[in-house]
Scaffold this active site. Structure first.
Site, short mmCIF file in Angstrom:
data_model
loop_
_atom_site.label_atom_id
_atom_site.label_comp_id
_atom_site.label_asym_id
_atom_site.label_seq_id
_atom_site.Cartn_x
_atom_site.Cartn_y
_atom_site.Cartn_z
N HIS B 56 0.82 -1.20 0.00
CA HIS B 56 0.00 0.00 0.00
C HIS B 56 0.86 1.26 0.00
O HIS B 56 0.63 2.20 -0.76
CB HIS B 56 -0.91 -0.04 1.23
CG HIS B 56 -1.85 1.11 1.32
ND1 HIS B 56 -3.00 1.21 0.57
CD2 HIS B 56 -1.81 2.23 2.07
CE1 HIS B 56 -3.63 2.32 0.86
NE2 HIS B 56 -2.94 2.97 1.77
N GLU B 78 -1.53 -5.30 -3.91
CA GLU B 78 -2.27 -4.88 -2.72
C GLU B 78 -3.63 -5.56 -2.67
O GLU B 78 -4.08 -6.03 -1.62
CB GLU B 78 -2.43 -3.36 -2.77
CG GLU B 78 -3.07 -2.77 -1.53
CD GLU B 78 -3.53 -1.33 -1.78
OE1 GLU B 78 -3.69 -0.62 -0.79
OE2 GLU B 78 -3.72 -0.95 -2.94
N ASN B 445 28.40 -21.35 -5.93
CA ASN B 445 29.30 -22.48 -6.13
C ASN B 445 28.91 -23.64 -5.23
O ASN B 445 28.88 -24.80 -5.66
CB ASN B 445 30.72 -22.03 -5.81
CG ASN B 445 31.74 -22.97 -6.37
OD1 ASN B 445 31.91 -23.05 -7.57
ND2 ASN B 445 32.38 -23.73 -5.51
#
Lengths: 120, 714
Positions: B56, B78, B445
């Site tokens: 909002h 929202e 990795n």
């Protein structure tokens, strides 16, 4: 091993009915008692998985017996049996640790449902 | 910026752009982190409310600034979150994924805004997907079939026809409700349906209350216990405060016999449902015969409702941290000034001691030196405070890794848990800014090559879930950052073979295990059989090492085949002002960061042996590799080499090196000044400083010197 149950009621007829319902549904009834005092004594010896206890009984009523048993075995599983009009006693029983209750006259399904749930 | 120029009637929005960006970045981060938490926890009302508020706020701010694409997306988000918080929809994986996609997209758009570009990223697809989901929810049957993160066991017979109950709260009950809301508890309306012909309904209500009291608090029961018994209704509603997820409450209640259905919805009276509540409560005012108390209060509740919505503070238990935002340029300026002060103070000390040498007992000289001493203590304190200004908790960098690991784990089909420790460990801000990428690469990795697939893990007796642990802590005068995984470990034989195959080491070269692992840091090295897009292209590890040594740090590997691998990064704590050991090499003076100095030795030239072409000396039973700074920096050798030299033993952790120097000059505080862009990458040089006598002195980069000597080259 099927679960063990103790039936406590001052009316022999009631005890017989309950025994019938329970045995037909795979439970083992290991003992009966006709009042709170006997119930207490037998409980310590039998150590059932579950106890079905009537409220109105001579010598020591179900509510009292419930409290005494749970004092000695806090893990005790107890279902109260009540007649109509004893609501406040049932409430007190629940608040004192009873797992569930059934109302007379019984319906077999309700009894078994309560027993099964209490044993979980 | 064309997008904003015409809006807002003459108010220059450009002024607010920086503020907007800062604020929006914060909101988006909160949204992202909150969504990940929601994925784990399911229906936590407090959390969903926070997410709703973030979306909002973002929408509002973006609207003011005129960034329509961001408004469109945050508006749809929202709406979605609104339905979630009202319990009209359940949290599902699909919703989490799409909201995460929205945060990514908004982040991208904010970056474009930051660069003063037009927003060109597409958003229509996301918006229509979100609208689709909302439309679908309107059909309750489909909703029951959706895959839920937490499934609520609700009997089909219970219609999804939620009606807000009028609980007719009296003053104390309302107060309790509001207090709980402020503290972040969820308020719920719990509707319970009993089996037909249930006897002693009141006792069932007592049992339900009993269970709920175990995880929260029951404010009221409607109809009241007495009315429940007398009347014909076979259901009742409880107003409950609870911080457990809805699913947990449902499950608990459904264990009670003769309870056939449980429906739980957030109780939002006072937030947006004010009209309904005020209307129904005014009706209650009319009934004079009521067992409920204080009927006048409802009007007050209605009035309060108008005030509550925006007034409700953020209920997530935030401890207000008193901070202010400071422009980093200002802070850097301050640090620079302090640096100059340090240098000037050193000059004063020099002058003071020169004066003392000349006018030993002069009172003024003594006074000067005393004042200098005091000034020194003040400078130390000032320095420390200023350095701390620049310190930032590493948690800010760690913050983006949970999301990274989640996405990578999904992509590779592996199950990985990321454990973060030491998030409060503080680093200099310049380090924090740069450390993110190397860390990210090492984590990638670990995900790609370290942790095995769930099947492989189970086959080797490990748990399905792999764990990657990130830990940061202070270790002496350094910061250590660990990335540890409980995966497959490095295959040292394979690494060695590849290094030989690529000509990086000689075939017969014998390397201790600890150094074989380090071979992966050489440029062009990669053991990946195929190039995945995550890592494995052979350009990663050496870039990581380079980035770290630019910060004056090093990285170390410990690994056990089948058990896992741990990367340990060590970084110096501060970068701006350090204690240094001044040394003379030939005619030059160099500064060695004192934090890396272990000890100094006086060594006979005769004791210096050469092994494999490299000079070394025996030190307490171990071999200490040496480096001649004279040779390293190509300085002219003095005409008469002395029979003895000083060796400054430096290093990090287990890696040590001896620097051969001619003289030791002493310890001094030194302000590191960067050499600027042109001279930044000189091997072995970290920066420069100005000494008390005004001379410019180069500061040694111990990390890079270590790298030269200890990573074997052909």
């Amino acid at each position: 091993m099927s679960p063990t149950i103790m039936i406590v009621d001052d009316a022999a007829f009631m005890r017989m009915m309950l025994k019938d319902i329970l045995t037909k549904n795979g439970f083992t009834v290991v003992g009966e008692a006709e009042n709170g005092v006997a119930a207490l004594k037998k409980y310590m010896g039998l150590q059932p998985d579950l106890t079905i206890m009537d409220i109105t009984m001579p010598e020591m009523d179900g509510l009292q017996a419930l409290k005494e048993i749970r004092k000695r075995d806090p893990k005790a599983r107890i279902i109260m049996c009540s007649a109509m009009g004893q609501q406040s006693m049932v409430i007190e029983a629940i608040q004192s640790g009873a797992k569930d209750f059934v109302v007379k006259p019984f319906q077999a399904e309700r009894v078994c449902e309560a027993v099964a749930k209490a044993l979980k | 910026m064309s997008q904003t120029d015409n809006k807002n009637m003459g108010v220059d929005l450009k002024e607010f752009l920086d503020f907007y960006l800062l604020d929006s970045h914060e909101q988006i981060e909160r949204l992202g982190a909150g969504l990940l938490q929601l994925e784990k926890e399911g229906g936590n009302i407090g959390l969903i409310n926070d997410l709703f508020r973030s979306a909002h706020s973002l929408k509002g701010a973006s609207g003011t600034m005129g960034f329509t694409p961001i408004v469109a997306m945050t508006h749809a988000a929202e709406d979605l979150l609104d339905r979630l918080r009202q319990g009209k929809m359940d949290v599902s994986l699909e919703i989490i994924d799409i909201l995460l996609a929205v945060t990514d997209s908004v982040k991208g758009m904010l970056t474009q805004v930051e660069q003063r570009l037009e927003i060109t990223l597409g958003y229509e697809d996301l918006v229509s997907s979100m609208k689709e989901i909302i439309k679908r929810e309107k059909n309750p049957v489909t909703q029951a079939n959706q895959q839920s993160v937490r499934e609520i066991e609700t009997e089909e017979a219970w219609e999804d026809d939620f009606q807000l109950r009028d609980f007719s709260l009296d003053e104390s009950e309302s107060a309790k409700l509001n207090n709980a809301r402020i503290m972040g508890y969820g308020a719920y309306q719990v509707d319970v349906k009993l089996a037909p012909k249930t006897l002693m309904k009141a006792v069932r209500a007592v049992m339900a209350t009993q269970r709920l009291e175990g995880m929260g608090s029951v404010i009221k029961c409607v109809p009241s216990i007495e009315d429940l018994e007398i009347g014909n209704v076979e259901s009742f509603s409880l107003l409950v405060l609870c911080d457990q997820p809805i699913a947990t409450m449902s499950r608990e209640l459904l264990e009670i016999t003769e309870l056939v259905a449980v429906d739980i919805h957030p109780y939002l009276s006072g937030i947006g449902v004010a009209e309904e509540t005020t209307m129904s409560t005014t009706r209650v005012v009319e009934t004079p015969v009521s067992t409920q108390k204080a009927v006048i209060e409802p009007k007050k509740l209605g009035a309060d409702a108008a005030v509550l919505p925006e007034g409700i503070p953020n209920g997530e238990g935030n401890v207000p941290v008193h901070t202010i935002r400071v422009d980093t340029a200002r802070m850097d300026n301050l640090i620079n000034l302090v640096g100059e002060m340090v240098i000037t103070r050193t000059r004063l000390v020099q002058i003071g001691s020169d004066l003392k040498a000349q006018y030993q007992t002069d009172d003024m000289v003594t006074n000067l030196n005393e004042a200098n001493l005091y000034l020194g203590r003040l400078m130390n304190d000032l320095q420390e405070s200023v350095m701390r200004l620049r310190m930032v908790a590493i948690g800010t960098v760690f913050g983006r890794f949970p999301r990274l690991v989640r996405d990578l784990a999904k992509k590779t089909g592996k199950m990985i848990e990321l454990v973060l420790k030491g998030e409060d460990t503080e680093l200099d801000k310049t380090v924090v800014e740069v450390i993110g990428d190397p860390l990210m690469h090492l984590i990638r990795n670990s995900v790609d090559h370290g942790i095995e697939s769930p099947e492989e893990r189970l086959a080797s007796g490990k748990s399905e879930h792999g764990t990657i642990t990130l830990d940061a802590y202070h270790d002496g005068n350094h910061i250590a950052i660990l990335i540890a995984d409980d995966g497959a470990g490095l295959d040292l034989d394979k690494i060695r073979k590849i290094a030989v195959a690529k000509g990086l080491i000689g075939e017969s070269e014998a390397l201790p295990e600890s150094e074989i692992a380090n071979l992966i840091f050489l440029p062009g090295f990669s053991t990946a059989d195929k190039v995945t897009d995550i890592s494995g292209r052979g350009v990663g590890m050496d870039v990581v090492k380079k980035a770290l040594s630019n910060l004056g740090g090093i990285v170390d590997i410990t690994t056990r085949l089948g058990k896992g691998t741990t990367f340990t990064i060590r970084l110096p704590l501060t970068l701006a002002i350090i204690q240094a050991l001044l040394v003379e090499v030939g005619d030059e003076v160099y500064a060695v960061p004192l934090t890396s100095v272990f000890e100094t030795l006086l060594v006979n030239r005769a004791d210096i042996k050469t092994v494999g072409g490299l000079p070394m000396v025996r030190l307490r039973g171990n071999t200490l590799p040496l480096i001649s700074l004279l040779q390293k920096f190509d300085l002219p050798s003095p005409n008469t080499p002395s029979s003895e030299v000083f060796v400054v033993v430096v290093g990090f952790g287990d890696e040590v090196l001896g620097l051969i120097v001619d003289e030791l000059r002493g310890q001094q505080e030194v302000v590191i000044k960067s050499l600027g862009n042109l001279l930044n990458n000189l091997p072995g040089i970290a920066g420069a400083t100005i000494l008390g006598d005004g001379k410019v002195t180069l500061i040694l980069d111990i990390g890079s010197l270590l790298q030269d000597v200890l990573v074997t080259r052909k």
